[in-house]
Design a protein around this motif. Structure first.
Motif, PDB file in Angstrom:
ATOM      1  N   VAL A  45      -4.563  37.321   3.360  1.00 35.61           N
ATOM      2  CA  VAL A  45      -6.008  37.713   2.423  1.00 35.61           C
ATOM      3  C   VAL A  45      -7.000  38.277   3.369  1.00 35.61           C
ATOM      4  O   VAL A  45      -7.459  37.791   4.688  1.00 35.61           O
ATOM      5  CB  VAL A  45      -6.305  36.494   1.711  1.00 35.61           C
ATOM      6  N   SER A  46      -8.131  39.189   2.979  1.00 34.62           N
ATOM      7  CA  SER A  46      -9.068  39.362   3.489  1.00 34.62           C
ATOM      8  C   SER A  46     -10.374  39.043   2.858  1.00 34.62           C
ATOM      9  O   SER A  46     -10.183  39.279   1.567  1.00 34.62           O
ATOM     10  CB  SER A  46      -9.030  41.137   3.704  1.00 34.62           C
ATOM     11  N   VAL A  47     -11.275  38.314   3.498  1.00 39.36           N
ATOM     12  CA  VAL A  47     -12.330  37.773   2.851  1.00 39.36           C
ATOM     13  C   VAL A  47     -13.687  38.534   3.275  1.00 39.36           C
ATOM     14  O   VAL A  47     -13.828  38.477   4.616  1.00 39.36           O
ATOM     15  CB  VAL A  47     -12.502  36.194   3.085  1.00 39.36           C
ATOM     16  N   GLU A  48     -14.236  38.949   2.386  1.00 38.98           N
ATOM     17  CA  GLU A  48     -15.689  39.366   2.636  1.00 38.98           C
ATOM     18  C   GLU A  48     -16.870  38.571   2.086  1.00 38.98           C
ATOM     19  O   GLU A  48     -16.896  38.515   0.955  1.00 38.98           O
ATOM     20  CB  GLU A  48     -16.139  40.944   2.037  1.00 38.98           C
ATOM     21  N   ARG A  49     -17.509  37.883   3.198  1.00 39.99           N
ATOM     22  CA  ARG A  49     -18.265  36.664   2.726  1.00 39.99           C
ATOM     23  C   ARG A  49     -19.893  37.122   2.708  1.00 39.99           C
ATOM     24  O   ARG A  49     -20.060  38.063   2.977  1.00 39.99           O
ATOM     25  CB  ARG A  49     -18.144  35.590   3.537  1.00 39.99           C
ATOM     26  N   ASN A  50     -20.516  36.482   1.706  1.00 37.07           N
ATOM     27  CA  ASN A  50     -21.771  36.465   1.486  1.00 37.07           C
ATOM     28  C   ASN A  50     -22.202  37.819   1.079  1.00 37.07           C
ATOM     29  O   ASN A  50     -23.499  38.377   1.610  1.00 37.07           O
ATOM     30  CB  ASN A  50     -22.640  35.940   2.777  1.00 37.07           C
ATOM     31  N   VAL A  51     -21.695  38.678   0.178  1.00 36.09           N
ATOM     32  CA  VAL A  51     -22.288  39.594  -0.387  1.00 36.09           C
ATOM     33  C   VAL A  51     -23.359  39.472  -1.345  1.00 36.09           C
ATOM     34  O   VAL A  51     -23.257  38.480  -2.367  1.00 36.09           O
ATOM     35  CB  VAL A  51     -21.112  40.431  -1.218  1.00 36.09           C
ATOM     36  N   VAL A  52     -24.479  40.367  -1.242  1.00 38.11           N
ATOM     37  CA  VAL A  52     -25.503  39.980  -2.109  1.00 38.11           C
ATOM     38  C   VAL A  52     -25.406  40.718  -3.501  1.00 38.11           C
ATOM     39  O   VAL A  52     -25.246  41.677  -3.453  1.00 38.11           O
ATOM     40  CB  VAL A  52     -26.973  40.345  -1.304  1.00 38.11           C
ATOM     41  N   TYR A  53     -25.278  40.064  -4.503  1.00 43.08           N
ATOM     42  CA  TYR A  53     -25.022  40.563  -5.759  1.00 43.08           C
ATOM     43  C   TYR A  53     -26.367  40.376  -6.763  1.00 43.08           C
ATOM     44  O   TYR A  53     -26.471  41.219  -7.594  1.00 43.08           O
ATOM     45  CB  TYR A  53     -24.021  40.012  -6.702  1.00 43.08           C
ATOM     46  N   GLY A  54     -27.358  39.746  -6.193  1.00 43.54           N
ATOM     47  CA  GLY A  54     -28.744  39.866  -6.690  1.00 43.54           C
ATOM     48  C   GLY A  54     -29.781  39.194  -6.031  1.00 43.54           C
ATOM     49  O   GLY A  54     -29.617  38.535  -4.861  1.00 43.54           O
ATOM     50  N   ALA A  73     -34.886  35.134  -2.802  1.00 44.51           N
ATOM     51  CA  ALA A  73     -33.532  34.173  -2.411  1.00 44.51           C
ATOM     52  C   ALA A  73     -32.198  35.093  -2.927  1.00 44.51           C
ATOM     53  O   ALA A  73     -32.084  35.683  -3.968  1.00 44.51           O
ATOM     54  CB  ALA A  73     -33.482  32.859  -2.887  1.00 44.51           C
ATOM     55  N   ALA A  74     -31.214  35.243  -1.889  1.00 43.73           N
ATOM     56  CA  ALA A  74     -30.033  35.971  -2.431  1.00 43.73           C
ATOM     57  C   ALA A  74     -29.187  35.316  -2.924  1.00 43.73           C
ATOM     58  O   ALA A  74     -28.840  34.059  -2.871  1.00 43.73           O
ATOM     59  CB  ALA A  74     -29.502  36.494  -0.944  1.00 43.73           C
ATOM     60  N   LEU A  75     -28.552  35.876  -4.139  1.00 42.45           N
ATOM     61  CA  LEU A  75     -27.522  35.446  -4.917  1.00 42.45           C
ATOM     62  C   LEU A  75     -26.140  35.934  -4.213  1.00 42.45           C
ATOM     63  O   LEU A  75     -26.035  37.114  -4.225  1.00 42.45           O
ATOM     64  CB  LEU A  75     -27.366  35.880  -6.377  1.00 42.45           C
ATOM     65  N   LEU A  76     -25.358  35.029  -3.831  1.00 41.50           N
ATOM     66  CA  LEU A  76     -23.943  35.424  -2.913  1.00 41.50           C
ATOM     67  C   LEU A  76     -22.860  35.267  -3.705  1.00 41.50           C
ATOM     68  O   LEU A  76     -22.513  34.558  -4.600  1.00 41.50           O
ATOM     69  CB  LEU A  76     -24.112  34.799  -1.656  1.00 41.50           C
ATOM     70  N   LEU A  77     -21.842  36.281  -3.232  1.00 42.30           N
ATOM     71  CA  LEU A  77     -20.363  36.029  -3.592  1.00 42.30           C
ATOM     72  C   LEU A  77     -19.757  36.241  -2.422  1.00 42.30           C
ATOM     73  O   LEU A  77     -19.965  36.948  -1.382  1.00 42.30           O
ATOM     74  CB  LEU A  77     -20.110  36.730  -4.803  1.00 42.30           C
ATOM     75  N   ASP A  78     -18.204  35.854  -2.605  1.00 43.14           N
ATOM     76  CA  ASP A  78     -17.250  36.137  -1.559  1.00 43.14           C
ATOM     77  C   ASP A  78     -16.265  36.946  -2.303  1.00 43.14           C
ATOM     78  O   ASP A  78     -15.757  36.739  -3.366  1.00 43.14           O
ATOM     79  CB  ASP A  78     -16.631  35.108  -1.105  1.00 43.14           C
ATOM     80  N   VAL A  79     -15.686  37.934  -1.597  1.00 44.78           N
ATOM     81  CA  VAL A  79     -14.558  38.895  -2.240  1.00 44.78           C
ATOM     82  C   VAL A  79     -13.314  38.369  -1.351  1.00 44.78           C
ATOM     83  O   VAL A  79     -13.311  38.601  -0.116  1.00 44.78           O
ATOM     84  CB  VAL A  79     -15.259  40.332  -2.022  1.00 44.78           C
ATOM     85  N   TYR A  80     -12.239  38.117  -2.300  1.00 43.57           N
ATOM     86  CA  TYR A  80     -11.045  37.727  -1.769  1.00 43.57           C
ATOM     87  C   TYR A  80     -10.175  38.860  -2.069  1.00 43.57           C
ATOM     88  O   TYR A  80      -9.511  39.113  -3.258  1.00 43.57           O
ATOM     89  CB  TYR A  80     -10.654  36.698  -2.357  1.00 43.57           C
TER      90      TYR A  80
END
Length: 302
Positions: A27-36, A41-48
């Protein structure tokens, strides 16, 4: 309050240690993507990203009792429970988006559902970059996360066409969802522990005043079921002491009456927790496989 937050932080970790199969090494993980952003303050998500993507995406919201630890250096919500529920979906080819959201004690309803809606819009507008079908997104959530996924799916908010932010022009809709021990009726939390979580989130106890009733109705998915909801799989332990099993029974009936494809999987003797308190058991259904099959049927093979 600090002891409550500490308990919430520990529960997902304990569950993960008991039943995690672990992420696929491919799996490739892209961490701490700012979605808002909220107040700077940043709202974050990780993409798996799976090694062999099937072209569809799932938004994942972990359970947290509607809380988010406000202490500096606290572990993010998006890191919890994904070790349990992510691998089966990734193995099936789904791209999974695990998100943070605002929560009590610092933030209150409707902050969390607004964040989840924002995350859905963000994933949709960036679908070509992630190699997924933006018109058909799935949602998976447990406990309070199940509440938020259900609310987003049932509200089916349209895009705001004149919004200057291109993300907000996208609809916050989900085309198939899976709810694990979801809090579908905030008005009916029979234990003090469950009620305390809800009251801290809602900033008011349930009551008969019109404004309070309207507030709790707006936060309870079972009151938001309208015609033609998305296909919904519910999974619940019948010995759950925190979120009553009956909530999923009632929710399934409401969804069925409204015309949604729906199914309730009962975990015999299962309690509240990301793995129902025991990980696997010979008498238990394979709820991870059932989850993947649900998305296969109503997203991939629709």
């Amino acid at each position: 309050m600090k002891s409550l937050i500490a308990l919430l932080a520990m529960l997902p970790l304990c569950a993960g240690a008991a039943g995690a199969a672990g992420m696929p090494t491919s799996v490739s993980v892209e961490r701490n993507v700012v979605y808002g952003m909220y107040s700077g303050a940043a709202l974050l998500l990780d993409v798996y990203r799976p090694a062999k993507p099937n072209g569809f995406g799932i938004v994942f919201v972990a359970g947290s009792g509607f809380h988010a630890d406000p202490e500096y250096g606290a572990g993010p919500l998006k890191d919890t429970q994904i070790d349990l529920w992510g691998p089966p979906l990734i193995a099936a080819g789904y791209t999974v988006f695990a998100i943070n959201h605002r929560g009590a004690p610092r933030f209150h309803f409707p902050a969390a559902i607004e964040d989840v809606q924002r995350a859905i819009r963000f994933v949709r507008v960036h679908a070509p970059e992630y190699g997924i079908d933006g018109a058909h997104l799935g949602g998976l959530g447990g406990s309070s996360g199940g509440n938020l996924i259900a609310l987003a799916a049932l509200r089916a908010a349209a895009g705001i066409q004149d919004d200057p932010d291109v993300v907000n022009r996208q609809p916050a809709t989900l085309q198939a969802i899976v709810l694990r021990a979801a809090v579908t009726d905030l008005r009916n939390m029979p234990t003090a522990e469950g009620a305390n979580f809800v009251v801290a989130y809602m900033e008011a106890p349930p009551g008969n005043a019109a404004a309070v009733r309207a507030l709790y109705d707006a936060a309870s998915p079972v009151t938001q079921v309208r015609a033609n909801p998305p296909p919904t799989l519910l999974i619940h332990g019948d010995a759950d002491p925190l979120v009553p099993y009956q909530q999923s029974v009632t929710m399934e009936a409401a969804l069925r009456q409204a015309g949604a494809p729906t199914k309730l999987i009962t975990v015999p003797g299962g309690v509240h927790g990301a793995d129902f308190g025991g990980g696997t058991h010979p008498a238990w259904p394979d709820y991870y496989a059932e989850t993947a099959r649900w998305f296969d049927k109503y997203l991939r093979d629709r």
